[in-house]
Design a protein around this motif. Structure first.
Motif, PDB file in Angstrom:
ATOM      1  N   ALA A 121      43.136  -6.435  13.479  1.00  0.00           N
ATOM      2  CA  ALA A 121      42.130  -5.408  13.829  1.00  0.00           C
ATOM      3  C   ALA A 121      40.927  -5.444  12.882  1.00  0.00           C
ATOM      4  O   ALA A 121      39.839  -5.001  13.240  1.00  0.00           O
ATOM      5  N   ARG A 122      41.105  -5.992  11.663  1.00  0.00           N
ATOM      6  CA  ARG A 122      39.977  -6.047  10.734  1.00  0.00           C
ATOM      7  C   ARG A 122      38.939  -7.086  11.165  1.00  0.00           C
ATOM      8  O   ARG A 122      37.788  -7.040  10.745  1.00  0.00           O
ATOM      9  N   THR A 123      39.349  -8.049  11.990  1.00  0.00           N
ATOM     10  CA  THR A 123      38.413  -9.079  12.470  1.00  0.00           C
ATOM     11  C   THR A 123      37.527  -8.472  13.550  1.00  0.00           C
ATOM     12  O   THR A 123      37.998  -8.170  14.646  1.00  0.00           O
ATOM     13  N   ARG A 124      36.262  -8.269  13.219  1.00  0.00           N
ATOM     14  CA  ARG A 124      35.363  -7.654  14.199  1.00  0.00           C
ATOM     15  C   ARG A 124      34.315  -8.628  14.719  1.00  0.00           C
ATOM     16  O   ARG A 124      33.610  -8.344  15.670  1.00  0.00           O
ATOM     17  N   ILE A 125      34.195  -9.780  14.051  1.00  0.00           N
ATOM     18  CA  ILE A 125      33.242 -10.794  14.525  1.00  0.00           C
ATOM     19  C   ILE A 125      33.926 -12.156  14.456  1.00  0.00           C
ATOM     20  O   ILE A 125      34.633 -12.456  13.486  1.00  0.00           O
ATOM     21  N   VAL A 126      33.720 -12.975  15.506  1.00  0.00           N
ATOM     22  CA  VAL A 126      34.143 -14.377  15.452  1.00  0.00           C
ATOM     23  C   VAL A 126      32.884 -15.216  15.599  1.00  0.00           C
ATOM     24  O   VAL A 126      32.151 -15.078  16.580  1.00  0.00           O
ATOM     25  N   ILE A 179      43.572  -2.954  20.727  1.00  0.00           N
ATOM     26  CA  ILE A 179      42.603  -3.193  19.636  1.00  0.00           C
ATOM     27  C   ILE A 179      41.277  -3.598  20.283  1.00  0.00           C
ATOM     28  O   ILE A 179      41.251  -4.476  21.154  1.00  0.00           O
ATOM     29  N   ALA A 180      40.187  -2.986  19.829  1.00  0.00           N
ATOM     30  CA  ALA A 180      38.874  -3.292  20.433  1.00  0.00           C
ATOM     31  C   ALA A 180      38.573  -4.778  20.293  1.00  0.00           C
ATOM     32  O   ALA A 180      38.983  -5.410  19.311  1.00  0.00           O
ATOM     33  N   PRO A 181      37.865  -5.355  21.255  1.00  0.00           N
ATOM     34  CA  PRO A 181      37.545  -6.780  21.144  1.00  0.00           C
ATOM     35  C   PRO A 181      36.611  -7.059  19.972  1.00  0.00           C
ATOM     36  O   PRO A 181      35.874  -6.175  19.543  1.00  0.00           O
ATOM     37  N   PHE A 182      36.663  -8.294  19.468  1.00  0.00           N
ATOM     38  CA  PHE A 182      35.672  -8.713  18.474  1.00  0.00           C
ATOM     39  C   PHE A 182      34.400  -9.130  19.196  1.00  0.00           C
ATOM     40  O   PHE A 182      34.405  -9.361  20.415  1.00  0.00           O
ATOM     41  N   THR A 183      33.290  -9.208  18.440  1.00  0.00           N
ATOM     42  CA  THR A 183      32.043  -9.750  18.980  1.00  0.00           C
ATOM     43  C   THR A 183      32.043 -11.250  18.717  1.00  0.00           C
ATOM     44  O   THR A 183      32.436 -11.686  17.633  1.00  0.00           O
ATOM     45  N   VAL A 184      31.635 -12.041  19.714  1.00  0.00           N
ATOM     46  CA  VAL A 184      31.628 -13.495  19.554  1.00  0.00           C
ATOM     47  C   VAL A 184      30.189 -13.954  19.308  1.00  0.00           C
ATOM     48  O   VAL A 184      29.312 -13.718  20.139  1.00  0.00           O
ATOM     49  N   LEU A 185      29.963 -14.586  18.162  1.00  0.00           N
ATOM     50  CA  LEU A 185      28.610 -14.998  17.779  1.00  0.00           C
ATOM     51  C   LEU A 185      28.542 -16.518  17.697  1.00  0.00           C
ATOM     52  O   LEU A 185      29.013 -17.135  16.738  1.00  0.00           O
ATOM     53  N   ASP A 218      32.981  -7.870  31.055  1.00  0.00           N
ATOM     54  CA  ASP A 218      32.361  -6.542  30.947  1.00  0.00           C
ATOM     55  C   ASP A 218      32.372  -5.965  29.542  1.00  0.00           C
ATOM     56  O   ASP A 218      31.522  -5.158  29.195  1.00  0.00           O
ATOM     57  N   GLU A 219      33.376  -6.330  28.744  1.00  0.00           N
ATOM     58  CA  GLU A 219      33.560  -5.565  27.507  1.00  0.00           C
ATOM     59  C   GLU A 219      33.422  -6.351  26.214  1.00  0.00           C
ATOM     60  O   GLU A 219      33.530  -5.781  25.139  1.00  0.00           O
ATOM     61  N   VAL A 220      33.212  -7.650  26.311  1.00  0.00           N
ATOM     62  CA  VAL A 220      33.097  -8.415  25.062  1.00  0.00           C
ATOM     63  C   VAL A 220      31.639  -8.844  24.877  1.00  0.00           C
ATOM     64  O   VAL A 220      31.017  -9.376  25.796  1.00  0.00           O
ATOM     65  N   ALA A 221      31.102  -8.579  23.671  1.00  0.00           N
ATOM     66  CA  ALA A 221      29.700  -8.928  23.396  1.00  0.00           C
ATOM     67  C   ALA A 221      29.602 -10.370  22.903  1.00  0.00           C
ATOM     68  O   ALA A 221      30.391 -10.795  22.051  1.00  0.00           O
ATOM     69  N   PHE A 222      28.649 -11.092  23.462  1.00  0.00           N
ATOM     70  CA  PHE A 222      28.379 -12.480  23.056  1.00  0.00           C
ATOM     71  C   PHE A 222      26.886 -12.611  22.743  1.00  0.00           C
ATOM     72  O   PHE A 222      26.149 -13.260  23.490  1.00  0.00           O
ATOM     73  N   PRO A 223      26.391 -11.993  21.652  1.00  0.00           N
ATOM     74  CA  PRO A 223      24.968 -12.136  21.352  1.00  0.00           C
ATOM     75  C   PRO A 223      24.618 -13.609  21.120  1.00  0.00           C
ATOM     76  O   PRO A 223      25.446 -14.372  20.629  1.00  0.00           O
ATOM     77  N   SER A 224      23.401 -13.983  21.482  1.00  0.00           N
ATOM     78  CA  SER A 224      22.938 -15.346  21.197  1.00  0.00           C
ATOM     79  C   SER A 224      22.315 -15.379  19.816  1.00  0.00           C
ATOM     80  O   SER A 224      21.842 -14.352  19.309  1.00  0.00           O
TER      81      SER A 224
END
Ligand code: CS2
Length: 489
Positions: A121-126, A179-185, A218-224
């Protein structure tokens, strides 16, 4: 001479000008998992995170994952994950020890451990730097569903090999555990890299489970993001020089330039480090920056690599000091610039002036063969997209098409004037087979566009393939000099 190794224990003994992490590493908790912990990541994202940790953040340590080889972990684990970043300009070198990578995992050794880190759960960004070819795109941009690794990951979701398999399985487990999804960068040199990866992961997940695919859509953020820093491969001389300056050994220091840029779309539902305090530009839309970087920096890099190799230049600075290549690059930029958005406030004149300085950095010894790797994966976004846009606008992209021909010619020179395997490409087996058929330039170009899935466009007049074939013919007969002198004819 055997030296003691760099480590937490030897950090305080390093000589004065060497910069060391200004924080207690023991107090840092993991918050980011990075897939593809190679030299580029260590010179770029890990340095920005190190800045944030120095400013007092404690929740954003990095777990570095290698998807293939154990080499980075083997080099850095005995050093507690510490390594030197050598920032080199003609005449100067600054050494900085980076401490942001807290632990390292090697996926093929223990995929379960990687999934555990991703599900924590501590992993919030990949973040990812896995290189263009690891996205496993088919011609047209969708997922290559026939790729053996995709097939294997669909068959055994709990033992993934690909980034797609790891992200999808981890997102499924997080969802099941509430557990909330992580953001994928995504931090690779692909156009709209976040959206591209999002599409691939949704397509992959859909082959497992439609509901999971919808959740990811719908629920996972993939910012460019647009990443930029030149990182030549480390040599044994670099290792020896860095050890002399540190007084301790570093098994794998990373070489880079003073310049660094990171532009990120600011969409991080689970939070993020305060990157903007350390020079990162947070924006709503990264596309103009990304296009400018891919088409001007990376496009010129590929041109310099292939024309440099064909002209006998081992490094970028030496190729760029060749007046014929320098003139070619200026003309290439002039051809690509009109394809960039004119309303985004891009200052292409200062950008290219700065690129010219960066390419002239003699301390980097950035090898042309390093950039030449994986041309089939790189040329579409660096060269072909601009060339097709110019053709659609009724113009003739003579310089852009010459880069495509130079790639083919450089591939053909391997095993002749260039060493066998001097650079590699995922299409090597098929390219080698095409070469044995001794085809004409026109037939070769047609066959390679098909193999590589290069877009052909629908031009009224001359096609990109025709322009490329004409250049290839000249390159085959008389090398770059013949192609340059016939330019525009
Ligand atoms: C280079 C890039 O090897 C290559 O293909 O063009 O790695 C380039 O050095 C980086 O994108 C610079 O940010």
């Amino acid at each position: 001479m055997t030296r003691t190794a760099l480590s937490n224990a030897t950090l305080q003994q390093l000589p004065q000008p060497v910069e060391i992490p200004g924080y207690d590493r023991a107090k840092v908790a993991p918050g980011i998992v990075h897939l593809g912990v190679g030299a580029f990541h260590r010179a770029h994202q890990a340095a920005y995170v190190d800045d944030c940790l120095s400013a007092g953040e404690t929740g954003w340590g990095i777990v570095g994952v290698s998807l293939r080889s154990p080499d980075t972990r083997d080099a850095l684990a005995p050093q507690d994950g510490l390594y030197t970043l050598a920032i080199r300009s003609s005449g100067a070198e600054k050494l900085r020890i980076i401490g942001s990578i807290g632990s390292m995992l090697v996926a093929p050794e223990d995929p379960g451990e990687v999934l555990a880190a991703l599900t924590d759960a501590r992993t919030r960004i990949v973040t990812l730097t896995i290189t263009e070819k690891a996205y496993l795109r088919a011609a047209g941009g969708g997922l290559d569903t026939a790729h053996p690794d995709v097939v294997a990951d669909l068959a055994r979701p709990e033992l993934p090999k690909t980034a797609h398999g790891f992200l999808t399985e981890a997102l499924a487990r997080r969802r099941a555990a509430g557990i909330a999804p992580f953001t994928v960068l995504c931090c690779d040199n692909l156009p709209a890299n976040g959206a591209t990866l999002h599409r691939l992961i949704v397509e992959f997940a859909a082959l497992r489970d439609a509901r999971l695919a919808r959740h990811i859509a719908d629920e996972v953020a993939f910012p460019s993001s647009m990443v930029d820093r030149i990182v030549p491969a480390t040599t044994d001389d670099d290792r020896a020089r860095v050890a002399r300056q540190l007084g301790v050994a570093d098994a794998w220091p990373v070489m880079t330039e003073p310049f660094s840029q990171w532009v990120i779309e600011d969409h991080f539902p689970g939070g993020r480090p305060a990157w903007e305090q350390f020079g990162v530009t947070m924006v709503a839309d990264v596309r103009p920056y990304e296009d400018m970087k891919l088409r001007l920096l990376n496009g010129a890099h590929s041109a310099i690599a292939y024309l440099g190799l064909l002209s006998g230049h081992p490094t970028v600075d030496r190729a760029f000091a060749d007046p014929a290549i320098r003139q070619f690059v200026d003309a290439l930029w002039a051809e690509a610039i009109p394809t960039l958005p004119s309303d985004a406030g891009l200052d292409t004149a200062s950008y290219t002036a700065e690129l010219a300085q960066r390419f002239s950095n003699t301390a980097l010894a950035h090898r042309t063969a390093q950039i030449a790797n994986d041309g089939s994966q790189k040329l579409p976004q660096r060269i072909i997209a601009s060339a097709l846009e110019r053709l659609e606008g009724g113009d003739r992209p003579d310089h852009l098409s010459l880069v495509v021909a130079a790639w083919i010619a450089a591939c053909e020179e391997r095993g002749k004037t260039l060493p066998d395997g001097h650079f590699t490409d995922p299409l090597d087996a098929a390219l080698g087979e095409t070469a044995t058929r001794q085809l004409s330039s026109t037939e070769t170009v047609a066959s390679i566009f098909d193999l590589a899935g290069f877009a052909k466009g629908k031009p009224e007049g001359e096609s990109l393939m025709e322009l490329t074939a004409r250049h290839l013919e000249r390159l085959r007969r008389g090398g770059p000099a013949a192609a340059f002198s016939a330019m525009g004819t």
